[in-house]
Design a protein around this motif. Sequence first.
Motif, PDB file in Angstrom:
ATOM      1  N   THR A  97      77.351 -36.590 -60.914  1.00 19.70           N
ATOM      2  CA  THR A  97      77.117 -37.955 -60.592  1.00 19.70           C
ATOM      3  C   THR A  97      77.062 -38.563 -59.199  1.00 19.70           C
ATOM      4  OG1 THR A  97      77.990 -40.237 -61.563  1.00 19.70           O
ATOM      5  CG2 THR A  97      80.083 -38.536 -60.465  1.00 19.70           C
ATOM      6  N   LEU A 117      70.294 -36.285 -59.982  1.00 23.97           N
ATOM      7  CA  LEU A 117      71.613 -36.725 -61.024  1.00 23.97           C
ATOM      8  C   LEU A 117      70.224 -36.040 -62.586  1.00 23.97           C
ATOM      9  CD1 LEU A 117      73.582 -37.753 -59.474  1.00 23.97           C
ATOM     10  CD2 LEU A 117      73.483 -39.604 -60.843  1.00 23.97           C
ATOM     11  N   ASN A 121      71.735 -33.696 -64.923  1.00 27.00           N
ATOM     12  CA  ASN A 121      71.972 -34.564 -66.283  1.00 27.00           C
ATOM     13  C   ASN A 121      71.105 -34.120 -67.586  1.00 27.00           C
ATOM     14  OD1 ASN A 121      73.811 -34.501 -64.570  1.00 27.00           O
ATOM     15  ND2 ASN A 121      73.809 -37.144 -64.742  1.00 27.00           N
ATOM     16  N   SER A 159      79.606 -44.770 -62.966  1.00 31.41           N
ATOM     17  CA  SER A 159      79.915 -44.203 -61.512  1.00 31.41           C
ATOM     18  C   SER A 159      78.701 -44.608 -60.983  1.00 31.41           C
ATOM     19  CB  SER A 159      80.432 -43.074 -61.365  1.00 31.41           C
ATOM     20  OG  SER A 159      79.254 -41.959 -61.973  1.00 31.41           O
ATOM     21  N   TYR A 163      73.795 -42.644 -62.577  1.00 34.87           N
ATOM     22  CA  TYR A 163      74.318 -41.648 -63.650  1.00 34.87           C
ATOM     23  C   TYR A 163      74.275 -41.700 -65.432  1.00 34.87           C
ATOM     24  CZ  TYR A 163      78.409 -39.732 -66.059  1.00 34.87           C
ATOM     25  OH  TYR A 163      78.531 -39.026 -67.316  1.00 34.87           O
ATOM     26  N   SER A 166      70.769 -41.764 -66.484  1.00 36.17           N
ATOM     27  CA  SER A 166      70.894 -39.806 -66.548  1.00 36.17           C
ATOM     28  C   SER A 166      71.428 -40.673 -68.292  1.00 36.17           C
ATOM     29  CB  SER A 166      70.893 -39.325 -65.991  1.00 36.17           C
ATOM     30  OG  SER A 166      72.519 -39.145 -66.064  1.00 36.17           O
ATOM     31  N   LYS A 167      72.457 -40.614 -69.247  1.00 37.92           N
ATOM     32  CA  LYS A 167      73.317 -40.451 -70.047  1.00 37.92           C
ATOM     33  C   LYS A 167      72.540 -40.727 -71.070  1.00 37.92           C
ATOM     34  CE  LYS A 167      76.435 -37.278 -68.537  1.00 37.92           C
ATOM     35  NZ  LYS A 167      76.379 -36.051 -68.991  1.00 37.92           N
TER      36      LYS A 167
END
Length: 267
Positions: A97, A117, A121, A159, A163, A166-167
Amino acid sequence: MAANDFAGWTVVVTGASTGLGRAIAVETAQRGAALVVVNYASSADDAAETARQCEAAGAKAVLVQGDVGEDADCIRIAEAAAPSGRIDALFNNAGVTKFAPNHADLDAVTADDFMRLYRVNVIGAYQMVRACRSLLEAAPQPGAVVNTASIAGVTGIGSSVPYAASKGAMTTLTLSLARALAPRIRVNAICPGFIDTPWFGKGMPEASVDRLRAGAAAATPLKVASTAEDIAASAVFLGSTASRHITGETLLVDAGSHLGYAPMGMR
């Protein structure tokens, strides 16, 4: 789930040197896994401790240093499982992250941050599945892939903006691969919320970490700050035959913290 439901299995866990990755690796060993491939990017001593704990539980552990953002490293990680002729469960847990919690500060992150990232990820998880595909398909039962996404990818918190993005991409990746790789491979994801590990307190004084922990517990309906072992249990469930009729699912494992967020209406 049976206590020995991983008996004889080969398991691969990326990002397994500490925290959630270690907890997943050790739990699979405790439940009978014969071989646990422990991947780490840089923390060799921590990874060795993960391997020690796996072996204390009765599994053979193989350490493989590698950055999942590099395709050649993903191939090496998969090759560590090749002698067993199978991979029963792949846990794509490696992640990075950039800490920029004020999402309104658009200058706090750069294009390079996004690229770094996404490379680990999202692309890393994709490359690991590609590298492990034939061994996953060789498992007696459908091989299981479990991706570690995040509540950040569902609610847009976390965060930093890259991040969370990407998730979110990882949950979509889970859906795409679940369709594409059925019926020989199942693909699911977990979305943890706060996990009480050193990762969440990086660069923070201990008093701030204590406040963060207390605040995280207070913000959840279950009033708990989840440990790595709490979250690992759900990941291991999705990797086990207890979830044999589940694929393409995203499981929120956040002690209910998502219940306070309106974006859940999209589900």
